[in-house]
Design a protein around this motif. Structure first.
Motif, PDB file in Angstrom:
ATOM      1  N   LYS A 145      36.097  19.799  -6.467  1.00  0.00           N
ATOM      2  CA  LYS A 145      35.754  19.761  -7.976  1.00  0.00           C
ATOM      3  C   LYS A 145      34.952  21.156  -8.484  1.00  0.00           C
ATOM      4  O   LYS A 145      35.239  21.583  -9.433  1.00  0.00           O
ATOM      5  CB  LYS A 145      34.538  18.493  -8.268  1.00  0.00           C
ATOM      6  N   LEU A 146      34.012  21.540  -7.491  1.00  0.00           N
ATOM      7  CA  LEU A 146      33.406  22.980  -7.952  1.00  0.00           C
ATOM      8  C   LEU A 146      34.373  24.080  -7.938  1.00  0.00           C
ATOM      9  O   LEU A 146      34.504  24.633  -8.843  1.00  0.00           O
ATOM     10  CB  LEU A 146      32.240  23.149  -6.892  1.00  0.00           C
ATOM     11  N   ALA A 147      35.474  23.997  -6.848  1.00  0.00           N
ATOM     12  CA  ALA A 147      36.282  24.877  -6.949  1.00  0.00           C
ATOM     13  C   ALA A 147      37.257  25.137  -8.034  1.00  0.00           C
ATOM     14  O   ALA A 147      38.039  26.037  -8.524  1.00  0.00           O
ATOM     15  CB  ALA A 147      37.344  25.016  -5.427  1.00  0.00           C
ATOM     16  N   ASP A 148      37.510  23.872  -8.625  1.00  0.00           N
ATOM     17  CA  ASP A 148      38.520  23.747 -10.031  1.00  0.00           C
ATOM     18  C   ASP A 148      37.887  23.796 -11.216  1.00  0.00           C
ATOM     19  O   ASP A 148      38.318  24.046 -12.160  1.00  0.00           O
ATOM     20  CB  ASP A 148      38.931  22.275  -9.746  1.00  0.00           C
ATOM     21  N   ALA A 149      36.341  24.203 -11.070  1.00  0.00           N
ATOM     22  CA  ALA A 149      35.682  24.169 -12.372  1.00  0.00           C
ATOM     23  C   ALA A 149      35.757  25.755 -12.777  1.00  0.00           C
ATOM     24  O   ALA A 149      35.624  26.639 -11.832  1.00  0.00           O
ATOM     25  CB  ALA A 149      34.240  23.654 -12.440  1.00  0.00           C
ATOM     26  N   LYS A 150      35.319  25.844 -13.999  1.00  0.00           N
ATOM     27  CA  LYS A 150      35.175  27.262 -14.508  1.00  0.00           C
ATOM     28  C   LYS A 150      34.352  27.199 -15.516  1.00  0.00           C
ATOM     29  O   LYS A 150      34.071  26.220 -16.372  1.00  0.00           O
ATOM     30  CB  LYS A 150      36.793  27.945 -15.009  1.00  0.00           C
ATOM     31  N   GLY A 151      33.802  28.572 -16.055  1.00  0.00           N
ATOM     32  CA  GLY A 151      32.955  28.760 -17.282  1.00  0.00           C
ATOM     33  C   GLY A 151      31.695  27.915 -16.969  1.00  0.00           C
ATOM     34  O   GLY A 151      31.100  27.691 -16.014  1.00  0.00           O
ATOM     35  N   LYS A 152      31.384  27.543 -18.141  1.00  0.00           N
ATOM     36  CA  LYS A 152      29.818  26.346 -18.329  1.00  0.00           C
ATOM     37  C   LYS A 152      30.153  25.400 -17.620  1.00  0.00           C
ATOM     38  O   LYS A 152      29.041  24.974 -16.979  1.00  0.00           O
ATOM     39  CB  LYS A 152      29.759  26.382 -19.673  1.00  0.00           C
ATOM     40  N   ALA A 153      31.161  24.768 -17.257  1.00  0.00           N
ATOM     41  CA  ALA A 153      31.381  23.507 -16.491  1.00  0.00           C
ATOM     42  C   ALA A 153      31.108  23.881 -15.125  1.00  0.00           C
ATOM     43  O   ALA A 153      30.333  23.194 -14.483  1.00  0.00           O
ATOM     44  CB  ALA A 153      32.666  22.835 -16.664  1.00  0.00           C
ATOM     45  N   PHE A 154      31.394  24.936 -14.484  1.00  0.00           N
ATOM     46  CA  PHE A 154      31.206  25.444 -13.305  1.00  0.00           C
ATOM     47  C   PHE A 154      29.659  25.893 -13.243  1.00  0.00           C
ATOM     48  O   PHE A 154      28.951  25.396 -12.207  1.00  0.00           O
ATOM     49  CB  PHE A 154      31.975  26.550 -13.097  1.00  0.00           C
ATOM     50  N   ASP A 155      29.103  26.522 -14.211  1.00  0.00           N
ATOM     51  CA  ASP A 155      27.851  26.796 -14.095  1.00  0.00           C
ATOM     52  C   ASP A 155      26.819  25.664 -13.899  1.00  0.00           C
ATOM     53  O   ASP A 155      25.865  25.551 -13.064  1.00  0.00           O
ATOM     54  CB  ASP A 155      27.477  27.501 -15.540  1.00  0.00           C
ATOM     55  N   ARG A 156      27.054  24.676 -14.689  1.00  0.00           N
ATOM     56  CA  ARG A 156      26.355  23.454 -14.468  1.00  0.00           C
ATOM     57  C   ARG A 156      26.341  22.593 -13.177  1.00  0.00           C
ATOM     58  O   ARG A 156      25.525  22.263 -12.651  1.00  0.00           O
ATOM     59  CB  ARG A 156      26.569  22.177 -15.657  1.00  0.00           C
ATOM     60  N   MET A 157      27.687  22.609 -12.659  1.00  0.00           N
ATOM     61  CA  MET A 157      27.989  21.790 -11.542  1.00  0.00           C
ATOM     62  C   MET A 157      27.487  22.621 -10.404  1.00  0.00           C
ATOM     63  O   MET A 157      26.877  22.159  -9.682  1.00  0.00           O
ATOM     64  CB  MET A 157      29.403  21.863 -11.505  1.00  0.00           C
ATOM     65  N   PHE A 158      27.385  23.888 -10.496  1.00  0.00           N
ATOM     66  CA  PHE A 158      26.939  24.627  -9.334  1.00  0.00           C
ATOM     67  C   PHE A 158      25.354  24.727  -9.301  1.00  0.00           C
ATOM     68  O   PHE A 158      24.954  24.235  -8.059  1.00  0.00           O
ATOM     69  CB  PHE A 158      27.139  26.104  -9.444  1.00  0.00           C
ATOM     70  N   ALA A 159      24.764  24.479 -10.456  1.00  0.00           N
ATOM     71  CA  ALA A 159      23.151  24.268 -10.371  1.00  0.00           C
ATOM     72  C   ALA A 159      22.941  22.896  -9.829  1.00  0.00           C
ATOM     73  O   ALA A 159      21.814  22.589  -9.008  1.00  0.00           O
ATOM     74  CB  ALA A 159      22.844  24.470 -11.687  1.00  0.00           C
ATOM     75  N   GLU A 160      23.652  21.725 -10.432  1.00  0.00           N
ATOM     76  CA  GLU A 160      23.262  20.548  -9.734  1.00  0.00           C
ATOM     77  C   GLU A 160      23.446  20.417  -8.545  1.00  0.00           C
ATOM     78  O   GLU A 160      22.557  19.602  -7.794  1.00  0.00           O
ATOM     79  CB  GLU A 160      24.166  19.494 -10.648  1.00  0.00           C
ATOM     80  N   LEU A 161      24.733  20.889  -8.011  1.00  0.00           N
ATOM     81  CA  LEU A 161      25.156  20.809  -6.490  1.00  0.00           C
ATOM     82  C   LEU A 161      24.074  21.369  -5.660  1.00  0.00           C
ATOM     83  O   LEU A 161      23.742  21.135  -4.745  1.00  0.00           O
ATOM     84  CB  LEU A 161      26.537  20.890  -6.290  1.00  0.00           C
TER      85      LEU A 161
END
Length: 210
Positions: A145-161
């Protein structure tokens, strides 16, 4: 004349007997003294070695140190993998900088941990591929899921994970500090606890503005 000769012979016999007695006494005293000295030294030796055994330094490493290294290697490797994803997927400058900082810190630590295990004669892993059961580890689905995300969605997911990931590493570091014996491993654990606590606080603030 005859009487004088007898007296001289008697005196010589007395002197010889006294000398013989003296030599025998000295010899006996020397052996006896030597015997006491050896006994004393033999008795002193264990008493001298006992404090040395008591005050000997702790073992170079113990099972907790080995477990710390074996678990932290794949834990760090996943954090590095997550950070590398940020290079091309993150849009927030702070996220990219934080990801680069995490990779720069944990890549060398992985090599250090592997070096310890090699020195200790221990395998790099004892989990039989069950690394995802460790505190804070992402599942394969999480990573996809993290690899598939981009932009702001990735930023938030990266921080949460990464917050969850860091919290797991902090728990492992605290266990090492409580149970480990190796000074270098405990020093690394202390550094991990301190640096990753600071990064968790940074990412929590980051989430508030994303």
């Amino acid at each position: 004349m005859f009487r004088s000769t007898i007296v001289r012979r008697s005196m010589l016999a007395a002197v010889s007997g006294a000398a013989l007695f003296t030599l025998t006494a000295c010899g006996g005293g020397g052996e006896s003294g030597g015997g006491h000295d050896m006994s004393s030294m033999a008795g002193a030796s264990p008493s001298n070695s006992a404090p040395a055994a008591t005050t000997a330094p702790a073992a170079d490493f113990n099972d907790a140190d080995v477990m710390f290294a074996q678990m932290m290697i794949p834990h760090h490797e996943q954090a590095v993998e997550m950070s590398e994803l940020a290079e091309t997927r993150a849009s927030d400058k702070e996220v990219k900088e934080l990801a680069a900082k995490i990779k720069a810190a944990q890549d060398p630590e992985i090599q250090t941990l592997k070096g310890w295990l090699d020195k200790w004669g221990k395998p790099a892993s004892s989990h039989g591929g069950m690394d995802h059961g460790m505190p804070g580890m992402m599942t394969e689905e999480d990573m996809k899921k993290l690899a598939d995300a981009k932009g702001k969605a990735f930023d938030r997911m990266f921080a949460e994970l990464m917050i969850a990931h860091h919290n797991g590493a902090i728990d492992m570091a605290r266990t090492e500090l409580q149970s480990g014996a190796n000074a270098e491993a405990k020093e690394m654990a202390k550094a991990i606890e301190s640096s990753q606590q600071a990064e968790v606080a940074q990412m929590q603030k980051l989430l508030d503005r994303l």
